[in-house]
Design a protein around this motif. Structure first.
Motif, short mmCIF file in Angstrom:
data_model
loop_
_atom_site.label_atom_id
_atom_site.label_comp_id
_atom_site.label_asym_id
_atom_site.label_seq_id
_atom_site.Cartn_x
_atom_site.Cartn_y
_atom_site.Cartn_z
N ARG A 181 -41.93 6.08 29.92
CA ARG A 181 -42.08 5.14 28.81
C ARG A 181 -40.73 4.99 28.14
O ARG A 181 -40.08 5.98 27.81
CB ARG A 181 -43.12 5.65 27.81
N HIS A 186 -41.97 10.47 29.32
CA HIS A 186 -42.66 10.56 28.04
C HIS A 186 -43.71 11.68 28.05
O HIS A 186 -43.94 12.33 27.03
CB HIS A 186 -43.34 9.23 27.72
N ASP A 259 -44.55 1.11 28.18
CA ASP A 259 -45.04 1.83 29.35
C ASP A 259 -44.47 1.21 30.63
O ASP A 259 -44.58 0.00 30.84
CB ASP A 259 -46.57 1.79 29.41
#
Length: 417
Positions: A181, A186, A259
């Protein structure tokens, strides 16, 4: 338009192969691929048997889930051990065990289309996933007992269930998932290893021991489906056994603008690449190709050349925010390939026709040089196919005794491989 895509892949063992201890004398580099798209996600996958004498991995890839969850998706990698039976069964049936059990259908506020089931709440999904794992494990145990305990195989499972609003990361064992991300790692799942403090405590409470980082000195994972020889402690529930079938489930709210992608892979990948290395490598590949199968094939090949001796399986799931083709990156890639081809030609001409070096020597020499623009995370290993193609073109009759998959980093003592 029907967006449903369903690939449940069972990889059968390849028979009649020469064995060398627990491994083959040459790796099986044929790949099984699939891809699909829908619900604003694209995916590709690749599996390779590699050096192992049997292929024990399997996958599930489904876009458009049953019971009214048309906008959802599910992807999973199963890494079997001591046989492929459990991995194959889970590939076919785990998703149904999850989505059809009452805990999953606990329901939540609205969300489903007319005539469909209500959209399940976050807690219902998490509970339903856990219940589905426990149910399928008990079901497989019952089937095994009816066969007089003939099946002693087991399997890890790592997956992601994608709803319009959430990611549900699922992990049972030492396969792993990560989310990229905003240009970095992430989130990633935690491996279930016997020497992890909480896992070790459960094992000891069940009367077992952790020796050489294995359950009772034998099994390298502390959570798995199957493995019923490790689930026979009387007076203990299914999640209190030496090996637990209970998954850890993590929910993460989606951030559509940031994302990029999710990677699901067995430990044959993670044995030779860190989270950051694989994330960086995937991002660099997505800047030069939109073909997700190609990216997955390159991941598998690179890990083979980095020295992985296990079966290798990877699923790459991309979202609208994933890196796009970058003309500058494409140009650099072409320049790098040409540079490597010229270097191979120089090395061979320098040696002369009477002393043509083998491919391993060529790779080791290249590893000592400061080669610009090598793919991050993949380094020279990710360009081995380019080197090999040029080498074979110049030496069509040269037999490379190390062809396939030498760990060049060990051979050459270089971290650049």
């Amino acid at each position: 338009m029907d967006l449903t895509v369903d690939h449940r892949i069972r990889l059968q063992p390849l028979r009649g192969l020469t064995k060398m201890g627990a491994f083959l004398d040459k790796p099986k580099m044929e790949k099984l691929n699939a891809h699909g798209e829908g619900n604003s996600v694209r995916y590709g996958l690749s599996s390779m048997q590699g050096w192992r004498v049997e292929m024990e991995d399997a996958h599930t890839a489904v876009i458009g889930l049953p019971h009214g969850l048309d906008t959802w998706a599910f992807f999973a990698v199963y890494d079997g051990h001591a046989g492929s039976q459990v991995a194959r069964y889970c590939c076919e049936h785990l998703l149904e065990h999850i989505t059809s059990n009452p805990d999953f259908r606990g329901g939540g506020p609205g969300g489903g289309s007319e005539g469909s089931h209500p959209e399940p709440s976050v807690e219902s999904v998490k509970n339903g996933i856990r219940t589905g794992f426990l149910q399928i494990d008990e079901h497989m145990r019952a089937m095994s007992e009816r066969k007089h305990g003939a099946d002693r195989s087991g399997s890890t499972a790592v997956g992601i269930m994608i709803s319009p609003s959430h990611f549900y990361f699922i992990n049972c064992g030492d396969s792993r998932a990560l989310l990229s991300r905003g240009g970095r790692v992430h989130f990633f799942t935690q491996d279930h290893k016997p020497n992890n403090p909480l896992e070790k405590e459960r094992i000891q409470n069940a009367g077992g021991a952790v020796m050489i980082q294995r359950v009772n000195g034998s099994l390298a994972v502390s959570r798995a489906l199957g493995d019923f020889d490790y689930k026979c402690v009387h007076g203990k529930g299914p999640t209190e056994q030496l090996v637990s079938p209970e998954p850890e489930v993590y929910e993460i709210e989606r951030a559509d603008a940031e994302d990029e992608f999710v990677v699901l892979a067995c430990d044959g990948i993670w044995d030779v690449m860190t989270n950051e290395e694989l994330c960086d490598y995937v991002r660099s590949r997505l800047e030069v190709t939109e073909d997700l199968e190609t990216v997955c094939n390159e991941i598998v090949d690179t890990c083979l050349y980095k020295g992985s001796r296990d079966n290798m399986s990877v699923i790459l799931v991309c979202f609208p925010g994933a890196p796009k083709i970058n003309p500058e990156a494409v140009k650099r890639e072409a320049e790098l390939d040409k540079y490597l081809q010229n270097k191979v030609e120089e090395l061979i001409k320098k040696q002369g026709v009477d002393s043509i070096p083998d491919l391993a020597h060529v790779m080791c020499v290249l590893a000592t040089e400061n080669i610009p623009n090598l793919p991050p995370g993949g380094e020279l290993a990710s360009k081995r196919s380019v080197v090999e193609e040029m080498y074979n073109r110049l030496n069509p009759n040269q037999s490379d005794s190390t062809c396939g998959a030498t760990n060049w980093g060990n051979v050459c003592g270089s971290s650049r491989l």
